[in-house]
Scaffold this motif. Structure first.
Motif, short mmCIF file in Angstrom:
data_model
loop_
_atom_site.label_atom_id
_atom_site.label_comp_id
_atom_site.label_asym_id
_atom_site.label_seq_id
_atom_site.Cartn_x
_atom_site.Cartn_y
_atom_site.Cartn_z
N MET A 41 39.93 -67.06 -63.12
CA MET A 41 39.07 -68.02 -63.80
C MET A 41 37.60 -67.76 -63.51
O MET A 41 36.75 -67.90 -64.39
CB MET A 41 39.45 -69.45 -63.39
CG MET A 41 40.69 -69.98 -64.06
SD MET A 41 40.94 -71.74 -63.74
CE MET A 41 42.19 -72.13 -64.96
N LEU A 45 34.94 -67.06 -66.44
CA LEU A 45 33.73 -67.88 -66.57
C LEU A 45 32.48 -67.02 -66.47
O LEU A 45 31.53 -67.18 -67.26
CB LEU A 45 33.75 -68.97 -65.48
CG LEU A 45 32.86 -70.19 -65.68
CD1 LEU A 45 33.43 -71.38 -64.91
CD2 LEU A 45 31.43 -69.94 -65.25
N TYR A 274 36.53 -76.03 -66.39
CA TYR A 274 37.44 -75.07 -65.76
C TYR A 274 38.19 -75.72 -64.61
O TYR A 274 39.39 -75.46 -64.40
CB TYR A 274 36.67 -73.84 -65.27
CG TYR A 274 36.70 -72.69 -66.25
CD1 TYR A 274 37.73 -71.75 -66.21
CD2 TYR A 274 35.72 -72.56 -67.22
CE1 TYR A 274 37.76 -70.69 -67.12
CE2 TYR A 274 35.75 -71.50 -68.13
CZ TYR A 274 36.78 -70.58 -68.08
OH TYR A 274 36.83 -69.54 -68.98
#
Length: 332
Positions: A41, A45, A274
């Motif tokens: 992640m 991002l 997120y």
């Protein structure tokens, strides 16, 4: 730090170096939360802030942001129109789960129930992983939609209520990583089901199902020949080359990609989304593990029962042989 002369990407956002993108995240008040994300992640991002990839719209917070029915009701209406194959106008969004199903653990990443202009209900789900028994679960959700509609119509029309007042209900499931059943039909990614009689009898039965395997769509679709292809690429791909193909085929998608690109300038909001996604993922992963363990226990119990039945049958055969042998011994 941001130079307005820097090149823009296919979404209309800036293209930054990794150092510049990291600097933006490090200066953010949510940088500590960024560090708590998984490595995958964090990479996703960071690449988005760099402007080298898009966002995964199948993440719950991003889907609900882009398809917010209050602000952008026309988007969800259009998506459902191309999926169902008839004009849809979303009238309102209902709570995603009724009291009947609220107590059940859900492996659904996104679950939104909408009432269409016709009065029909549609349950739109996105699953990261195709869970066990999707047919049985979907039948439960579909039945719940029927009951909701029945309760509402009965309450509104009271004695004037007729079962003919009930409209079709649609259960639409978008699966990001589809289960074994879908891969047994590798050349098809969209599966539609309605209830029909084998004799040709025509009665209006209300439950319809549409399953879309996004991973199989990615494997077998190489061109954007129709609007549904563009929507499914929009939902399933964060690759710049796919974004370019979508906007070239359907320029109206540029507005959606530009809206996504605005998150480049909102690192705190982006990181918060997120983190919300990660929390949902962790919860669903635990529930999936529990369900898989329960399924494994059930399978082992069935195997043990089968072995027990086989042993019992062998014991019966041995007993029968003993009796025959004893009878022969007596006769000699």
């Amino acid at each position: 730090m941001r130079n307005t002369k820097q090149p823009s990407n296919c979404m209309g956002g800036l293209v930054l170096s990794e150092k510049e993108a990291l600097g933006i995240l490090e200066q953010s008040t949510a940088y500590g939360q960024y560090l708590s994300l998984t490595e995958d992640m964090q990479r996703e991002l960071l690449d988005f802030v760099k402007g080298t990839r898009g966002l995964k719209i199948t993440y719950d917070p991003f889907f609900k942001h882009i398809f917010d029915p209050v602000i952008h009701g026309e988007r969800l209406s259009r998506l459902l129109t191309v999926i169902i194959g008839q004009k849809v106008t979303v009238k309102q969004v209902l709570p995603s789960q009724s009291k009947r199903l609220a107590a059940e653990a859900s492996l659904i990443i996104m679950d939104i129930v909408v009432e269409l202009e016709s009065g029909a209900l549609a349950n739109v789900e996105i699953q990261k992983v195709g869970y066990h028994f999707p047919g049985q679960r979907s039948a439960c959700y579909s039945s719940d939609l029927i009951i909701r509609q029945y309760d509402r119509q009965k309450s509104l029309k009271k004695k004037k209520f007729s079962y003919r007042d009930l409209q079709k209900v649609y259960t639409i499931v978008l699966v990001e990583h589809s289960s074994r059943e879908f891969h047994q039909i590798p050349d098809q990614y969209i599966h539609r089901s309605s209830q029909k009689f084998d004799t040709g009898l025509e009665l209006e039965l209300l439950q319809e199902y549409i399953f879309i395997a996004l991973d199989i769509f990615q494997e077998i679709t190489h061109n954007i020949d129709k609007e549904l292809d563009a929507w499914l690429y929009f939902l399933s791909s964060d690759k710049p080359e796919d974004m370019i193909r979508v906007t070239e085929a359907y320029p109206a998608f540029r507005e959606l990609y530009r809206e996504i690109a605005e998150f480049q300038r909102k690192p705190e909001e982006l990181i918060a989304m997120y983190n919300e996604t990660l929390a949902l993922y962790d919860k669903n992963t635990v529930e999936l593990m529990i369900e898989e363990q329960q399924e494994e226990i059930r399978r082992l119990e069935e195997e043990a029962q089968k072995r027990e039945e086989e042993l019992r049958a062998k014991d019966d055969e041995l007993e029968l042989l003993r009796r025959e042998l004893a009878k022969r011994t007596e006769n000699t």
